[in-house]
Design an enzyme around this catalytic site. Structure first.
Site, PDB file in Angstrom:
ATOM      1  N   THR A 220      37.647  24.456  40.831  1.00 49.63           N
ATOM      2  CA  THR A 220      38.464  24.917  41.957  1.00 49.63           C
ATOM      3  C   THR A 220      38.222  24.078  43.199  1.00 49.63           C
ATOM      4  OG1 THR A 220      38.521  27.177  41.179  1.00 49.63           O
ATOM      5  CG2 THR A 220      38.659  26.895  43.542  1.00 49.63           C
ATOM      6  N   ARG A 248      45.357  37.016  33.611  1.00 50.29           N
ATOM      7  CA  ARG A 248      44.112  37.146  34.404  1.00 50.29           C
ATOM      8  C   ARG A 248      44.256  36.430  35.759  1.00 50.29           C
ATOM      9  NH1 ARG A 248      40.260  33.311  36.747  1.00 50.29           N
ATOM     10  NH2 ARG A 248      38.197  34.245  36.679  1.00 50.29           N
ATOM     11  N   GLY A 250      41.906  35.350  39.135  1.00 51.74           N
ATOM     12  CA  GLY A 250      40.515  35.214  39.564  1.00 51.74           C
ATOM     13  C   GLY A 250      40.321  35.563  41.022  1.00 51.74           C
ATOM     14  N   ASP A 251      39.236  35.051  41.575  1.00 49.38           N
ATOM     15  CA  ASP A 251      38.899  35.359  42.971  1.00 49.38           C
ATOM     16  C   ASP A 251      39.652  34.495  43.965  1.00 49.38           C
ATOM     17  OD1 ASP A 251      37.416  33.179  41.872  1.00 49.38           O
ATOM     18  OD2 ASP A 251      36.230  33.140  43.710  1.00 49.38           O
ATOM     19  N   THR A 271      33.882  29.069  44.922  1.00 47.63           N
ATOM     20  CA  THR A 271      34.164  28.561  43.577  1.00 47.63           C
ATOM     21  C   THR A 271      33.114  29.103  42.612  1.00 47.63           C
ATOM     22  OG1 THR A 271      34.257  26.624  42.136  1.00 47.63           O
ATOM     23  CG2 THR A 271      32.895  26.413  44.110  1.00 47.63           C
ATOM     24  N   GLY A 272      33.553  29.527  41.452  1.00 46.28           N
ATOM     25  CA  GLY A 272      32.587  30.055  40.488  1.00 46.28           C
ATOM     26  C   GLY A 272      33.264  31.027  39.537  1.00 46.28           C
ATOM     27  N   GLY A 274      35.005  33.833  38.718  1.00 47.87           N
ATOM     28  CA  GLY A 274      35.791  34.670  39.613  1.00 47.87           C
ATOM     29  C   GLY A 274      35.542  36.168  39.533  1.00 47.87           C
TER      30      GLY A 274
HETATM   31  N1  ASP Z   1      36.789  30.856  40.810  1.00 46.68           N
HETATM   32  C1  ASP Z   1      37.760  30.352  39.890  1.00 46.68           C
HETATM   33  C2  ASP Z   1      38.268  31.518  39.059  1.00 46.68           C
HETATM   34  O1  ASP Z   1      37.481  32.342  38.639  1.00 46.68           O
HETATM   35  C3  ASP Z   1      37.243  29.305  39.004  1.00 46.68           C
HETATM   36  C4  ASP Z   1      36.632  28.121  39.693  1.00 46.68           C
HETATM   37  O2  ASP Z   1      35.979  28.278  40.714  1.00 46.68           O
HETATM   38  O3  ASP Z   1      36.788  27.000  39.192  1.00 46.68           O
HETATM   39  O4  ASP Z   1      39.435  31.562  38.794  1.00 46.68           O
END
Ligand code: ASP
Length: 354
Positions: A220, A248, A250-251, A271-272, A274
């Site tokens: 991300t 789905r 995400g965050d 980022t992480g 989610g």
């Molecule tokens: N945070 C993002 C998600 O969960 C993924 C990412 O950070 O690459 O959709």
């Protein structure tokens, strides 16, 4: 009399010791929250995760560094010329969305159904206005859509087909879904599906929790900026997580999780993994610790990432800037693609933990 004087002196001594302690305990908070470090500032990330030097080629490393620098310089120039933090955030993210190196725009990961569904959000720290889009498949730059939702609609978040109709009405660039195809990301999906099969065969764990994701990187992209007028903004754009299912989300498009900005505190992009970032309300939690507890950005970010998120089992990181231009990049993974620039044009770029 001598006794009384000694007693008074003792009390005075105790009092000054106590004060000294307090000053040293809070000196970080004090300097961070009261002294303006830089007239403007910008910080970006291109995803966190298991990014290890041993798995990198010099060419790949160089390519990431060059793209991070290209992106941050776009925002820096806008801020230097007196532009808004919102413009800096949007245009900086556009550069990373157009690059296949990151899991956003052109480099978006694949869903279980072999499609690309993109999420994004942006927030204005001055007005606390925000915009987000989720699950789009034809909008080339989802961060532009998020900004249009914020400024041109009366809503905060649009999803799927409706979001795409709105994008079209706003004259945003639409592309064929195949625009988002990249071989690398498609191979990642195949690997994820294979490892999922292995895991299901072996211990029957659920599909979304897989070894591959634990061992993967989150690509991300995000940006947080402070402009010359003291306005903060943050934005995040992503393809989500490889092998995600059932629409789905995400965050990244969730205000308070993936993105948050408030002129009174800070601007944050996450980022992480989610699901964990949503449950921990990572971005807003950092701001809340500053607002309600008077913590510095550094202290607040450390608590939220290293304690709260980690205790929950989540992995990832954040980049953030506060109203005085202090910049923080906090993560609990082996690496995070990241860069900062201040008003002197000083640039830092990082990939691995230290
Ligand atoms: N945070 C993002 C998600 O969960 C993924 C990412 O950070 O690459 O959709």
């Amino acid at each position: 009399m001598t006794k009384l004087i000694t007693f008074l002196l003792l009390i005075l001594l105790c009092f000054s010791c106590k004060n000294e302690n307090r000053t040293s305990q809070t000196s970080e908070t004090f300097t961070e929250t009261t002294i303006k470090k830089t007239e403007f500032a910008i910080v970006i990330h291109g995803g966190a995760g298991t990014i290890l030097k041993k798995n990198m080629t010099p060419e790949k490393e160089e390519a990431y560094q060059a793209k991070l620098e290209e992106a941050i310089r776009v925002g820096y120039k806008i801020l230097k010329n007196g532009g808004s933090s919102l413009d800096a955030v949007e245009k900086t993210i556009n550069v990373m969305e157009d690059s296949p190196l990151f899991n956003a725009g052109k480099g978006a990961v694949f869903t279980n159904a072999e499609t690309n569904e993109l999420d994004a959000s942006i927030m204005d720290g001055k007005t606390l206005n925000a915009g987000a889009s989720a699950g789009t498949t034809t909008v080339r730059n989802p961060i532009n859509l998020a900004r249009a939702v914020m400024e041109k609609s009366e809503h905060v978040m649009l999803s799927g087909e409706g979001a795409e109709t709105f994008a079209q009405e706003q004259g945003l660039t639409l592309v064929e879904p195949s625009y988002f195809y990249t071989e690398n990301r498609f191979n990642s999906l195949k690997r994820a599906k294979d490892s999922e099969k292995i895991e299901l065969d072996h211990d029957g764990k659920t599909a979304f929790y897989d070894l591959y994701i634990k061992d993967s990187k989150y690509g991300t992209v995000g940006c947080a900026a402070l402009d010359k007028n003291g306005n903060l903004a943050a934005g995040t754009s992503t393809g989500g997580m490889t092998n995600k299912r059932y629409g789905r989300i995400g965050d990244a498009p969730i205000i308070g999780s993936g993105t948050y900005a408030n002129n009174a505190t800070c601007a944050v992009s996450s980022t992480g993994w989610g699901e964990y970032f949503i449950r921990a309300q990572v971005a807003h939690d950092i701001s809340a610790l500053m607002e309600y507890k008077g913590l510095s950005l550094k202290e607040a970010s450390k608590i939220v990432i290293q304690d709260k998120l980690t205790d929950l089992g989540g992995t990832g990181g954040i980049i953030a800037v506060d109203k005085n231009g202090n910049m923080v990049m906090e993560f609990n993974t082996a690496g995070m693609y990241r860069a900062t620039m201040n008003d002197k044009g000083e640039l830092t770029i990082g990939i691995y933990e230290k």
